[in-house]
Design a protein around this motif. Structure first.
Motif, mmCIF file in Angstrom:
data_model
loop_
_atom_site.group_PDB
_atom_site.id
_atom_site.type_symbol
_atom_site.label_atom_id
_atom_site.label_comp_id
_atom_site.label_asym_id
_atom_site.label_seq_id
_atom_site.Cartn_x
_atom_site.Cartn_y
_atom_site.Cartn_z
ATOM 1 N N GLU A 122 -9.690 16.587 6.177
ATOM 2 C CA GLU A 122 -9.783 15.222 6.712
ATOM 3 C C GLU A 122 -9.237 15.148 8.136
ATOM 4 O O GLU A 122 -9.780 14.456 8.988
ATOM 5 N N THR A 169 0.843 -1.198 0.000
ATOM 6 C CA THR A 169 0.000 0.000 0.000
ATOM 7 C C THR A 169 0.872 1.240 0.000
ATOM 8 O O THR A 169 1.963 1.257 0.557
ATOM 9 N N THR A 170 0.374 2.262 -0.634
ATOM 10 C CA THR A 170 1.084 3.531 -0.611
ATOM 11 C C THR A 170 0.455 4.423 0.443
ATOM 12 O O THR A 170 -0.747 4.412 0.635
ATOM 13 N N ARG A 171 1.299 5.167 1.073
ATOM 14 C CA ARG A 171 0.845 6.054 2.127
ATOM 15 C C ARG A 171 0.667 7.446 1.548
ATOM 16 O O ARG A 171 1.512 7.937 0.812
ATOM 17 N N ARG A 172 -0.443 8.087 1.888
ATOM 18 C CA ARG A 172 -0.665 9.433 1.388
ATOM 19 C C ARG A 172 -0.935 10.364 2.561
ATOM 20 O O ARG A 172 -1.403 9.936 3.612
ATOM 21 N N ASP A 173 -0.635 11.601 2.376
ATOM 22 C CA ASP A 173 -0.920 12.602 3.406
ATOM 23 C C ASP A 173 -2.403 12.925 3.375
ATOM 24 O O ASP A 173 -3.028 12.930 2.315
ATOM 25 N N ILE A 174 -2.960 13.189 4.544
ATOM 26 C CA ILE A 174 -4.370 13.563 4.570
ATOM 27 C C ILE A 174 -4.479 15.082 4.538
ATOM 28 O O ILE A 174 -3.584 15.803 4.990
ATOM 29 N N SER A 175 -5.579 15.554 4.014
ATOM 30 C CA SER A 175 -5.778 16.996 3.891
ATOM 31 C C SER A 175 -6.140 17.601 5.251
ATOM 32 O O SER A 175 -6.453 16.895 6.206
#
Length: 75
Positions: free
Chosen positions: A11, A2-8
Motif C-alpha cells: 500500500e 476510528t482506529t488507526r492501522r499501519d499500512i502494508s
C-alpha cells in the motif's frame, strides 16, 4: 472513534507511485517550457509565448513530450 492501522509495504508503494505520477503530470509541462526557453540562446521569449507555440504546433502531446522519459528515468 476510528482506529488507526499501519499500512502494508504494498500500500505504501502504490501510494508513493500515485503521488509521483500526479506530481509529474503537473510539473512536466512547466519543465518542457523551461527547457525550450533555455534552448533559445540570445532570445528571451516569455514562458506564456513558448507554451502557446508548443500548444499550436504540437498540441497537448507536445507539452507532455518528456513524460515517458521522466517515468523511465526515475525507475
Amino acid at each position: 472513534m476510528t482506529t488507526r492501522r499501519d499500512i502494508s509495504g504494498y500500500e505504501r508503494a502504490v501510494s508513493a507511485l500515485a503521488g509521483y505520477v500526479a506530481g509529474s503530470m503537473v510539473v512536466v509541462p512547466f519543465d518542457r517550457v523551461k527547457t525550450l526557453m533555455q534552448a533559445s540562446p540570445g532570445a528571451h521569449p516569455p514562458a506564456r509565448e513558448v507554451a502557446r507555440n508548443v500548444w499550436r504546433k504540437e498540441g497537448l502531446r507536445g507539452l507532455y513530450r518528456s513524460l515517458a522519459w521522466d517515468f523511465q528515468h526515475s525507475f
